[in-house]
Design a protein around this motif. Sequence first.
Motif, PDB file in Angstrom:
ATOM      1  N   ALA A  20       0.834  -1.207   0.000  1.00 27.08           N
ATOM      2  CA  ALA A  20       0.000   0.000   0.000  1.00 27.08           C
ATOM      3  C   ALA A  20       0.866   1.254   0.000  1.00 27.08           C
ATOM      4  CB  ALA A  20      -0.936   0.001   1.205  1.00 27.08           C
ATOM      5  N   ASP A  80      -5.769   7.587  -0.597  1.00 28.71           N
ATOM      6  CA  ASP A  80      -6.675   6.549  -1.093  1.00 28.71           C
ATOM      7  C   ASP A  80      -6.118   5.119  -0.944  1.00 28.71           C
ATOM      8  OD1 ASP A  80      -8.482   8.514  -1.655  1.00 28.71           O
ATOM      9  OD2 ASP A  80      -8.114   8.546  -3.814  1.00 28.71           O
ATOM     10  N   PRO A  81      -4.856   4.830  -1.327  1.00 26.97           N
ATOM     11  CA  PRO A  81      -4.380   3.448  -1.174  1.00 26.97           C
ATOM     12  C   PRO A  81      -4.294   3.001   0.285  1.00 26.97           C
ATOM     13  CG  PRO A  81      -2.985   4.660  -2.715  1.00 26.97           C
ATOM     14  CD  PRO A  81      -3.861   5.668  -2.033  1.00 26.97           C
ATOM     15  N   VAL A 106      -6.135   4.198   2.849  1.00 30.67           N
ATOM     16  CA  VAL A 106      -7.511   3.991   3.301  1.00 30.67           C
ATOM     17  C   VAL A 106      -8.017   2.638   2.804  1.00 30.67           C
ATOM     18  CG1 VAL A 106      -9.897   4.732   2.951  1.00 30.67           C
ATOM     19  CG2 VAL A 106      -8.172   6.399   3.609  1.00 30.67           C
ATOM     20  N   ALA A 107      -7.746   2.320   1.547  1.00 33.61           N
ATOM     21  CA  ALA A 107      -8.187   1.038   0.983  1.00 33.61           C
ATOM     22  C   ALA A 107      -7.597  -0.137   1.760  1.00 33.61           C
ATOM     23  CB  ALA A 107      -7.798   0.948  -0.492  1.00 33.61           C
ATOM     24  N   ASN A 144      -6.759  -0.145   4.945  1.00 36.81           N
ATOM     25  CA  ASN A 144      -7.444  -0.230   6.235  1.00 36.81           C
ATOM     26  C   ASN A 144      -8.854  -0.795   6.094  1.00 36.81           C
ATOM     27  OD1 ASN A 144      -5.968   1.176   8.750  1.00 36.81           O
ATOM     28  ND2 ASN A 144      -5.283   2.155   6.871  1.00 36.81           N
ATOM     29  N   LEU A 145      -9.532  -0.464   5.002  1.00 35.22           N
ATOM     30  CA  LEU A 145     -10.864  -1.017   4.771  1.00 35.22           C
ATOM     31  C   LEU A 145     -10.799  -2.522   4.530  1.00 35.22           C
ATOM     32  CD1 LEU A 145     -12.394   1.745   2.471  1.00 35.22           C
ATOM     33  CD2 LEU A 145     -13.006   1.263   4.850  1.00 35.22           C
ATOM     34  N   ALA A 146      -9.776  -2.954   3.824  1.00 35.28           N
ATOM     35  CA  ALA A 146      -9.629  -4.381   3.521  1.00 35.28           C
ATOM     36  C   ALA A 146      -9.117  -5.177   4.713  1.00 35.28           C
ATOM     37  CB  ALA A 146      -8.687  -4.575   2.335  1.00 35.28           C
ATOM     38  N   GLU A 179     -21.220   2.366   3.712  1.00 32.36           N
ATOM     39  CA  GLU A 179     -20.543   2.594   2.441  1.00 32.36           C
ATOM     40  C   GLU A 179     -21.039   3.852   1.739  1.00 32.36           C
ATOM     41  OE1 GLU A 179     -20.245  -0.631  -0.245  1.00 32.36           O
ATOM     42  OE2 GLU A 179     -19.678  -2.094   1.282  1.00 32.36           O
ATOM     43  N   ARG A 206     -19.276   6.727   3.397  1.00 30.70           N
ATOM     44  CA  ARG A 206     -17.813   6.668   3.475  1.00 30.70           C
ATOM     45  C   ARG A 206     -17.104   7.678   2.581  1.00 30.70           C
ATOM     46  NH1 ARG A 206     -16.694   1.041   3.304  1.00 30.70           N
ATOM     47  NH2 ARG A 206     -17.058   1.108   5.553  1.00 30.70           N
TER      48      ARG A 206
END
Length: 210
Positions: A84, A108-109, A111-112, A114-116, A187, A190
């Motif tokens: 990331a 953005d990467p 955050v992505a 942490n969401l995953a 979502e 978000r």
Amino acid sequence: MKGDQRGEEGPRPRRRQARGERRMVEILDASAGVFARVGYEHATTNAIAAAAGISPGSLYQFFPNKEAIAQALADRFAVQMRAAHEDAFDSIDFASLTFHELLDQVVDPIVAFNLANPGFKAIFARPDMPAGLASAAQPIQAALLGRVEALIASRAPGLPPDERARTARVSVQIFQAMVPMVVAVDEDERPKVIGELKKVLSGYLAPIIG
């Protein structure tokens, strides 16, 4: 015949190893979910075993205790977080981006990620992290801070090193403080919360590197 028997038996250890590796992945996936739901302190090996669909005895064949599971998760998260970080920071000419493009590129990467991986935030990105896990999280934090410092240096080369380091630490703390909200909201909401995160970072960083 003996040669044939050895040929038949040869692949079996590899198959057992592959099954063991898959089971370890399943245990780590389950533990990340349990840690994310109830927190590290309230998680138990029994709950992790149940989430993984195995008995506690089977779990102990792979991990002796909850701390060992958390350490293995830390190692896995470090690899994923490094990817990331590379997406967010590496091979990017930050000086050529507008300030808002820069925020999108960096935020953005991560955050992505942490969401995953909600279990990451539940264990390794919190101010009250258990002391035994601090050493596992330290390389992840150090890598992120180093990249943020490099970004700041590229945008504000005249900034003194101590101020640059302080700015990186504060920026990371702001991000970490708001990520739980980003992960927790619906979502539909978000994107708006991510936008608020970028506004907060912009308010702090724009006068320095904007």
